[in-house]
Design an enzyme around this catalytic site. Structure first.
Site, PDB file in Angstrom:
ATOM      1  N   GLU A   1      10.624 -18.077  22.872  1.00  0.00           N
ATOM      2  CA  GLU A   1      10.411 -16.888  21.611  1.00  0.00           C
ATOM      3  C   GLU A   1      10.333 -18.019  20.481  1.00  0.00           C
ATOM      4  O   GLU A   1      10.725 -17.548  19.282  1.00  0.00           O
ATOM      5  CB  GLU A   1      11.383 -15.746  21.689  1.00  0.00           C
ATOM      6  CG  GLU A   1      11.095 -15.034  22.942  1.00  0.00           C
ATOM      7  CD  GLU A   1      11.543 -13.729  22.866  1.00  0.00           C
ATOM      8  OE1 GLU A   1      11.427 -13.171  21.810  1.00  0.00           O
ATOM      9  OE2 GLU A   1      11.769 -12.959  23.951  1.00  0.00           O
TER      10      GLU A   1
HETATM   11  N1  CAA Z   1       2.934 -11.500  11.635  1.00  0.00           N
HETATM   12  C1  CAA Z   1       1.669 -11.266  11.731  1.00  0.00           C
HETATM   13  N2  CAA Z   1       0.699 -12.322  11.571  1.00  0.00           N
HETATM   14  C2  CAA Z   1       1.044 -13.593  11.729  1.00  0.00           C
HETATM   15  C3  CAA Z   1       2.483 -13.775  11.902  1.00  0.00           C
HETATM   16  C4  CAA Z   1       3.530 -12.707  11.902  1.00  0.00           C
HETATM   17  N3  CAA Z   1       4.693 -12.973  12.049  1.00  0.00           N
HETATM   18  N4  CAA Z   1       2.484 -15.215  12.051  1.00  0.00           N
HETATM   19  C5  CAA Z   1       1.389 -15.720  12.031  1.00  0.00           C
HETATM   20  N5  CAA Z   1       0.366 -14.592  11.792  1.00  0.00           N
HETATM   21  C6  CAA Z   1      -0.975 -14.664  11.853  1.00  0.00           C
HETATM   22  C7  CAA Z   1      -1.462 -15.387  10.429  1.00  0.00           C
HETATM   23  O1  CAA Z   1      -1.366 -14.661   9.285  1.00  0.00           O
HETATM   24  C8  CAA Z   1      -2.783 -15.993  10.758  1.00  0.00           C
HETATM   25  O2  CAA Z   1      -3.612 -15.086  10.650  1.00  0.00           O
HETATM   26  P1  CAA Z   1      -4.962 -14.834   9.566  1.00  0.00           P
HETATM   27  O3  CAA Z   1      -5.713 -16.164  10.057  1.00  0.00           O
HETATM   28  O4  CAA Z   1      -5.687 -13.731   9.675  1.00  0.00           O
HETATM   29  O5  CAA Z   1      -4.313 -15.197   8.095  1.00  0.00           O
HETATM   30  C9  CAA Z   1      -2.706 -16.292  12.214  1.00  0.00           C
HETATM   31  O6  CAA Z   1      -1.871 -15.572  12.959  1.00  0.00           O
HETATM   32  C10 CAA Z   1      -2.577 -17.640  12.566  1.00  0.00           C
HETATM   33  O7  CAA Z   1      -1.211 -17.887  12.267  1.00  0.00           O
HETATM   34  P2  CAA Z   1      -1.113 -19.766  11.613  1.00  0.00           P
HETATM   35  O8  CAA Z   1      -2.270 -20.033  10.905  1.00  0.00           O
HETATM   36  O9  CAA Z   1       0.075 -19.681  10.969  1.00  0.00           O
HETATM   37  O10 CAA Z   1      -1.086 -20.226  13.084  1.00  0.00           O
HETATM   38  P3  CAA Z   1      -0.367 -21.563  13.532  1.00  0.00           P
HETATM   39  O11 CAA Z   1      -1.190 -22.197  14.629  1.00  0.00           O
HETATM   40  O12 CAA Z   1      -0.146 -22.611  12.372  1.00  0.00           O
HETATM   41  O13 CAA Z   1       0.909 -21.210  14.469  1.00  0.00           O
HETATM   42  C11 CAA Z   1       3.151 -20.499  14.770  1.00  0.00           C
HETATM   43  C12 CAA Z   1       1.926 -20.306  13.861  1.00  0.00           C
HETATM   44  C13 CAA Z   1       4.171 -19.650  13.831  1.00  0.00           C
HETATM   45  C14 CAA Z   1       3.600 -21.870  14.908  1.00  0.00           C
HETATM   46  C15 CAA Z   1       3.043 -19.901  16.183  1.00  0.00           C
HETATM   47  O14 CAA Z   1       1.990 -20.384  16.704  1.00  0.00           O
HETATM   48  C16 CAA Z   1       4.161 -19.613  16.727  1.00  0.00           C
HETATM   49  O15 CAA Z   1       5.034 -18.557  16.644  1.00  0.00           O
HETATM   50  N6  CAA Z   1       4.339 -20.228  17.900  1.00  0.00           N
HETATM   51  C17 CAA Z   1       5.302 -20.177  18.898  1.00  0.00           C
HETATM   52  C18 CAA Z   1       5.037 -19.273  19.990  1.00  0.00           C
HETATM   53  C19 CAA Z   1       6.070 -18.587  20.444  1.00  0.00           C
HETATM   54  O16 CAA Z   1       7.104 -18.086  20.068  1.00  0.00           O
HETATM   55  N7  CAA Z   1       5.988 -18.720  22.124  1.00  0.00           N
HETATM   56  C20 CAA Z   1       7.071 -17.885  22.675  1.00  0.00           C
HETATM   57  C21 CAA Z   1       6.450 -17.492  24.029  1.00  0.00           C
HETATM   58  S1  CAA Z   1       7.004 -15.857  24.552  1.00  0.00           S
HETATM   59  C22 CAA Z   1       8.509 -16.139  25.193  1.00  0.00           C
HETATM   60  O17 CAA Z   1       9.336 -16.974  25.103  1.00  0.00           O
HETATM   61  C23 CAA Z   1       9.066 -14.702  25.808  1.00  0.00           C
HETATM   62  C24 CAA Z   1       9.898 -14.782  26.799  1.00  0.00           C
HETATM   63  O18 CAA Z   1       9.257 -15.024  28.090  1.00  0.00           O
HETATM   64  C25 CAA Z   1      11.415 -15.110  26.620  1.00  0.00           C
END
Ligand code: CAA
Length: 370
Positions: A353
């Site tokens: 996550e």
């Molecule tokens: N709420 C709403 N929108 C969001 C957001 C949030 N918390 N975070 C990002 N966004 C939106 C942004 O506003 C953007 O939208 P717009 O272009 O319309 O403005 C869009 O999402 C893209 O955001 P970024 O440009 O910030 O994207 P990025 O490529 O820089 O990545 C990141 C951001 C935070 C690194 C994201 O990719 C991330 O969270 N990565 C990790 C993924 C993750 O947690 N994976 C876990 C897998 S699930 C798991 O583990 C479950 C399990 O089985 C236990």
């Protein structure tokens, strides 16, 4: 009352067999069924959809207690509550809620959240799985990796790229059912920790997913995943807190019983100071976890507080569980004393996550934007 119910359940139903389940990589199916009966599988879901109608604070309290004993069982609870049920209740249609949420919230079936891919873990916008629009359905193709509940789930929320030209705005979230033609469950992962949880890769080969199974508007999938994960991080922070607190409680007990150099080891300052540090850091982690849960319950933005809670609580879990093994000495290195398992389980809380580095991206962006 909720804390006591979860504590009793963990002692009576999760503790027996936890070492064997870890060793044999056996899913705690019976415990999950009973947690459904207790209302732990859909804690925050409205009772009209079969949930318990509780708040996030109650949920993290339960997560902490379950995780003290069995983090393999608590991750099932966390994914089902935070990612699957919350995602469907918040963004699903009434038909989707009636069809899926009502059974997920009672634990009759469980769900999985499918974002990660072989080459899209942290870099989640780089989805290679495709969902091509075919009019009344999407044609789904691709591979998902490290999916919690991968083999045992019945309902899978799958993120996939519909329009690559639109980047993350071309991603959709689709509800996929086990048994849909072309959906295959890949091999189970042989993991370092949380070995009782069921982690698989998934393969989609021309799976026809009806249009009514899309969550939200066309292109909402990435936002769906981010918003859902923001809450998921609170649940995993609580899991990390539980692992740390479990390791601490075992260490406290052991140090009052084990004697060395003529007295209980707790009466040696080297051990007493470790206990003092563990108690302090765990309490600090608990405050961060409760604060993020409170933010969510108040309707405040919880991206920042959830990321801080997960970052800090997972660091404390890793550190405290290593300290617990040290306090237990040779006994800490064997399975019967539980702390070596907690140490192995702790590591995943710094990875799934969103890794610790991802939490720092979220935190630093928030800090720098002010
Ligand atoms: N709420 C709403 N929108 C969001 C957001 C949030 N918390 N975070 C990002 N966004 C939106 C942004 O506003 C953007 O939208 P717009 O272009 O319309 O403005 C869009 O999402 C893209 O955001 P970024 O440009 O910030 O994207 P990025 O490529 O820089 O990545 C990141 C951001 C935070 C690194 C994201 O990719 C991330 O969270 N990565 C990790 C993924 C993750 O947690 N994976 C876990 C897998 S699930 C798991 O583990 C479950 C399990 O089985 C236990």
């Amino acid at each position: 009352m909720i804390q006591q119910a979860a504590r009793d359940f963990a002692q009576q139903e999760l503790l027996p067999g936890v070492i064997e389940r870890d060793e044999e990589q056996r899913f705690p199916a019976e415990a999950v069924r009973k947690m459904g009966e207790l209302g732990f599988m859909g804690m925050m879901v409205d009772p009209k959809y079969g949930g318990s109608g509780m708040d996030t604070l109650s949920y993290v309290i339960v997560m902490e207690e379950l995780s003290k004993i069995d983090a393999s069982a608590s991750v099932v609870v966390s994914v089902n509550n935070s990612l699957v049920c919350w995602g469907l209740e918040t963004f699903g249609t009434e038909e989707q809620k009636q069809k899926y949420l009502t059974r997920l919230a009672t634990g009759e079936i469980i769900g999985a959240f499918c974002l990660s891919e072989p080459e899209a873990g942290s870099d989640a916008t780089s989805q290679k799985t495709t969902a091509i629009d075919k009019g009344d359905h999407y044609l789904l193709n691709g591979t998902k990796n490290w999916i919690t509940n991968g083999g045992t789930a019945d309902v899978y929320l799958v993120m996939a790229q519909t329009d690559a030209d639109k980047g993350h705005k071309g991603i959709n979230a689709l509800i996929v059912e086990k048994g849909m033609p072309g959906f295959e469950i890949g091999p189970k992962e042989n993991k370092l920790g949380i070995r009782g949880s069921d982690t698989h890769s998934l393969q989609f080969n021309d799976v026809k997913v009806p249009k009514e199974n899309r969550i939200g508007e066309d292109g909402f999938g990435f936002k769906f995943a981010m918003k859902t994960l923001a809450g998921g991080r609170i649940g995993i922070a609580a899991q990390a807190l539980g692992i740390a607190a479990g390791a601490y409680e075992l260490s406290l007990k052991y140090s009052k019983e084990r004697k060395a150099f003529g007295k209980e080891i707790s009466r040696h300052q080297a051990i007493a100071f470790k206990l003092a540090d563990m108690h302090t850091r765990i309490e600090a982690a608990r405050h961060l976890v409760y604060k993020s849960a409170w933010d969510k319950d108040q309707g405040n933005n919880y991206d920042l507080s959830g990321a801080m809670a997960k970052l800090y609580a997972s660091e404390v879990a890793m550190w405290a569980s290593v300290e617990a093994v040290q306090i237990h000495g040779g006994n800490g290195y064997v399975k019967e004393y539980h702390v070596e398992r907690l140490m192995r389980d702790a590591k995943i809380t710094q990875i799934y996550e969103g890794t610790s580095e991802i939490q720092k991206i979220v935190i630093s962006r928030s800090v720098l934007s002010n």
